[in-house]
Scaffold this motif. Structure first.
Motif, PDB file in Angstrom:
ATOM      1  N   PHE A 130     -55.976 -14.254   9.510  1.00  0.00           N
ATOM      2  CA  PHE A 130     -54.806 -15.063   9.850  1.00  0.00           C
ATOM      3  C   PHE A 130     -55.203 -16.429  10.416  1.00  0.00           C
ATOM      4  CE2 PHE A 130     -52.537 -10.845  10.163  1.00  0.00           C
ATOM      5  CZ  PHE A 130     -51.609 -11.110   9.160  1.00  0.00           C
ATOM      6  N   ASP A 131     -56.448 -16.864  10.129  1.00  0.00           N
ATOM      7  CA  ASP A 131     -56.952 -18.169  10.577  1.00  0.00           C
ATOM      8  C   ASP A 131     -56.975 -18.305  12.089  1.00  0.00           C
ATOM      9  OD1 ASP A 131     -57.383 -19.136   7.952  1.00  0.00           O
ATOM     10  OD2 ASP A 131     -55.255 -19.634   7.770  1.00  0.00           O
ATOM     11  N   LEU A 132     -57.321 -17.205  12.770  1.00  0.00           N
ATOM     12  CA  LEU A 132     -57.508 -17.210  14.225  1.00  0.00           C
ATOM     13  C   LEU A 132     -58.898 -16.649  14.541  1.00  0.00           C
ATOM     14  CD1 LEU A 132     -54.010 -15.738  15.160  1.00  0.00           C
ATOM     15  CD2 LEU A 132     -54.718 -18.126  15.424  1.00  0.00           C
ATOM     16  N   PRO A 133     -59.954 -17.276  14.021  1.00  0.00           N
ATOM     17  CA  PRO A 133     -61.296 -16.694  14.102  1.00  0.00           C
ATOM     18  C   PRO A 133     -61.872 -16.600  15.510  1.00  0.00           C
ATOM     19  CG  PRO A 133     -61.407 -18.921  13.238  1.00  0.00           C
ATOM     20  CD  PRO A 133     -59.959 -18.562  13.310  1.00  0.00           C
ATOM     21  N   HIS A 134     -61.331 -17.352  16.471  1.00  0.00           N
ATOM     22  CA  HIS A 134     -61.870 -17.331  17.835  1.00  0.00           C
ATOM     23  C   HIS A 134     -61.134 -16.325  18.722  1.00  0.00           C
ATOM     24  CE1 HIS A 134     -64.411 -20.771  17.060  1.00  0.00           C
ATOM     25  NE2 HIS A 134     -63.376 -21.465  16.608  1.00  0.00           N
ATOM     26  N   ARG A 135     -60.250 -15.551  18.158  1.00  0.00           N
ATOM     27  CA  ARG A 135     -59.381 -14.684  18.966  1.00  0.00           C
ATOM     28  C   ARG A 135     -60.149 -13.528  19.610  1.00  0.00           C
ATOM     29  NH1 ARG A 135     -53.725 -13.696  18.451  1.00  0.00           N
ATOM     30  NH2 ARG A 135     -53.111 -12.521  20.305  1.00  0.00           N
ATOM     31  N   ILE A 159     -61.611  -9.162  12.266  1.00  0.00           N
ATOM     32  CA  ILE A 159     -61.444  -9.510  10.849  1.00  0.00           C
ATOM     33  C   ILE A 159     -60.010  -9.924  10.556  1.00  0.00           C
ATOM     34  CG2 ILE A 159     -61.397  -8.522   8.515  1.00  0.00           C
ATOM     35  CD1 ILE A 159     -63.944  -6.992   9.250  1.00  0.00           C
ATOM     36  N   VAL A 160     -59.047  -9.197  11.116  1.00  0.00           N
ATOM     37  CA  VAL A 160     -57.640  -9.547  10.890  1.00  0.00           C
ATOM     38  C   VAL A 160     -57.328 -10.905  11.523  1.00  0.00           C
ATOM     39  CG1 VAL A 160     -55.256  -8.898  11.416  1.00  0.00           C
ATOM     40  CG2 VAL A 160     -56.869  -7.163  10.631  1.00  0.00           C
ATOM     41  N   ALA A 161     -57.906 -11.174  12.690  1.00  0.00           N
ATOM     42  CA  ALA A 161     -57.690 -12.481  13.318  1.00  0.00           C
ATOM     43  C   ALA A 161     -58.207 -13.602  12.420  1.00  0.00           C
ATOM     44  CB  ALA A 161     -58.393 -12.522  14.680  1.00  0.00           C
ATOM     45  N   TYR A 168     -70.559  -7.590   9.716  1.00  0.00           N
ATOM     46  CA  TYR A 168     -69.578  -7.857   8.663  1.00  0.00           C
ATOM     47  C   TYR A 168     -68.456  -8.751   9.193  1.00  0.00           C
ATOM     48  CZ  TYR A 168     -71.859  -4.104   6.066  1.00  0.00           C
ATOM     49  OH  TYR A 168     -72.785  -3.330   5.419  1.00  0.00           O
ATOM     50  N   ALA A 169     -67.978  -8.428  10.389  1.00  0.00           N
ATOM     51  CA  ALA A 169     -66.916  -9.228  10.987  1.00  0.00           C
ATOM     52  C   ALA A 169     -67.406 -10.637  11.295  1.00  0.00           C
ATOM     53  CB  ALA A 169     -66.404  -8.552  12.255  1.00  0.00           C
ATOM     54  N   LEU A 170     -68.626 -10.747  11.824  1.00  0.00           N
ATOM     55  CA  LEU A 170     -69.177 -12.059  12.156  1.00  0.00           C
ATOM     56  C   LEU A 170     -69.350 -12.928  10.909  1.00  0.00           C
ATOM     57  CD1 LEU A 170     -71.840 -11.129  14.855  1.00  0.00           C
ATOM     58  CD2 LEU A 170     -69.811 -12.555  15.190  1.00  0.00           C
ATOM     59  N   ALA A 171     -69.818 -12.314   9.829  1.00  0.00           N
ATOM     60  CA  ALA A 171     -69.999 -13.070   8.581  1.00  0.00           C
ATOM     61  C   ALA A 171     -68.661 -13.598   8.076  1.00  0.00           C
ATOM     62  CB  ALA A 171     -70.650 -12.173   7.531  1.00  0.00           C
TER      63      ALA A 171
END
Length: 355
Positions: A263-268, A258-260, A275-278
């Motif tokens: 910070f616009d790093l969704p593939h990290r 979620i934090v990634a 919830y995180a996937l959504a």
């Protein structure tokens, strides 16, 4: 027996029982073992020492040591042992500690906790400090952080009267945790991080260091991506290394992904948490998929965080407003209230201006 002989026995697993009979305080044992062992090995040895030692001081300080380092099975064994102790101080401390645990895991309602606590003798500095901390926990549970000022002087003075050096230091760490929480929720981040760094300095409490890296990482959500990830990654590494079973999956499956995405790093990070996937899918522009995936909760189970993510993913300003007010009014959380506040501002800024 000279110090070198005691050190040799203390670091020899086969002679741990013999060494524990000659050392009567936990701090001395940790200091003797630490130079020759890694942190995890030292903690494991100290945990065994707490259970095997016949010293009343070690047995009492051991409760806090095992609890703060998340040795759950060993902690219950030592609590039971202290409850049967002939020393009134140990018996009272164990009873109070167990009551606090039961309150924190919701097995004991607040009024019942107060009733049972009032029956326990708290005439010793150790037990008095625990009673004060328990009272603060109760208020913090209700998001009444301001109460800390009411108890602060009394708690600080009481801690100074604790004779066992290790227990005094651990109680000081507890105080630092309370001060960190107080200033963090008030959005006073410089002061909060100062108390957090004080906790991280205590290398003999690896469990607390793992937890504090996790919380410290969250304090940088709005100003420093590198610092946030650095602390969260360290918290995750320590949680795995020290086998903190609840923290490691929390960080890996929810917090870090979620934090990634934040910070616009969704593939990290890879995760299977819905919830995180959504949230990740929303950040990737896959709004329809995110909305289908995000679990729907009944109104009574909608937390401030749930309303924030729901309002963001569905672009529902009323949910974001509710989230903001819930953070402020119910939780007195001026830090995380910034999440819905910034989302509302972003939503308003993207609206076409009237002609």
């Amino acid at each position: 027996m000279n110090q070198s002989s005691v050190r040799k026995e203390a670091i020899d697993l086969g002679k741990l029982s013999a060494a524990s009979g000659r050392i009567t305080d936990l701090w001395s044992f940790v200091q003797l073992v630490a130079p020759s062992h890694e942190v995890k090995q030292t903690a494991d040895l100290a945990a065994r020492f707490c259970l095997q030692s016949a010293s009343a001081d070690v047995q009492l300080a051991g409760i806090d040591y095992l609890g703060m380092n998340f040795y759950e099975k060993e902690l219950q064994l030592l609590i039971d042992k202290n409850k049967q102790s002939l020393h009134a101080r140990n018996k009272s401390y164990a009873q109070l500690y167990e009551l606090i645990i039961q309150y924190q895991i919701y097995k004991l309602p607040g009024d019942e906790y107060e009733r049972q606590t009032s029956r326990v003798c708290a005439d010793y500095p150790e037990t008095k400090a625990l009673v004060l901390i328990g009272k603060i926990y109760q208020h913090f549970y209700c998001s009444d952080y301001y109460i800390l000022g009411h108890y602060l002087d009394d708690l600080q003075e009481t801690i100074l009267h604790i004779k066992d050096y290790m227990l005094q230091r651990m109680m000081t760490v507890r105080l630092e945790k309370l001060l960190f929480q107080y200033h963090w929720k008030r959005n006073e981040l410089i002061i909060a991080r100062k108390h957090s760094n004080n906790i991280l300095d205590h290398t003999y409490l690896p469990g607390q260091r793992a937890m504090q890296h996790y919380k410290m990482g969250l304090t940088f959500l709005f100003d420093d991506k590198i610092a946030s990830f650095s602390h969260l990654a360290e918290g995750s590494k320590l949680a795995k290394q020290y086998e903190i079973t609840f923290l490691a999956p929390l960080l890996e499956r929810q917090v870090l992904p979620i934090v990634a995405a934040h910070f616009d790093l969704p593939h990290r990070f890879v995760t299977d948490d819905p919830y995180a996937l959504a949230y990740i899918e929303f950040q990737l522009g896959q709004t329809s998929s995110a909305r289908k995936r995000y679990p729907v909760r009944k109104p009574e189970k909608q937390t401030a965080f749930y309303k924030y993510f729901y309002g963001l993913i569905y672009q529902k300003k009323d949910f974001l407003v509710d989230s903001y007010h819930q953070f402020i009014r119910r939780h007195k959380d001026f830090y995380f209230s910034r999440l819905p506040m910034y989302a509302i501002q972003d939503m308003d800024n993207r609206r076409p201006s009237p002609r």
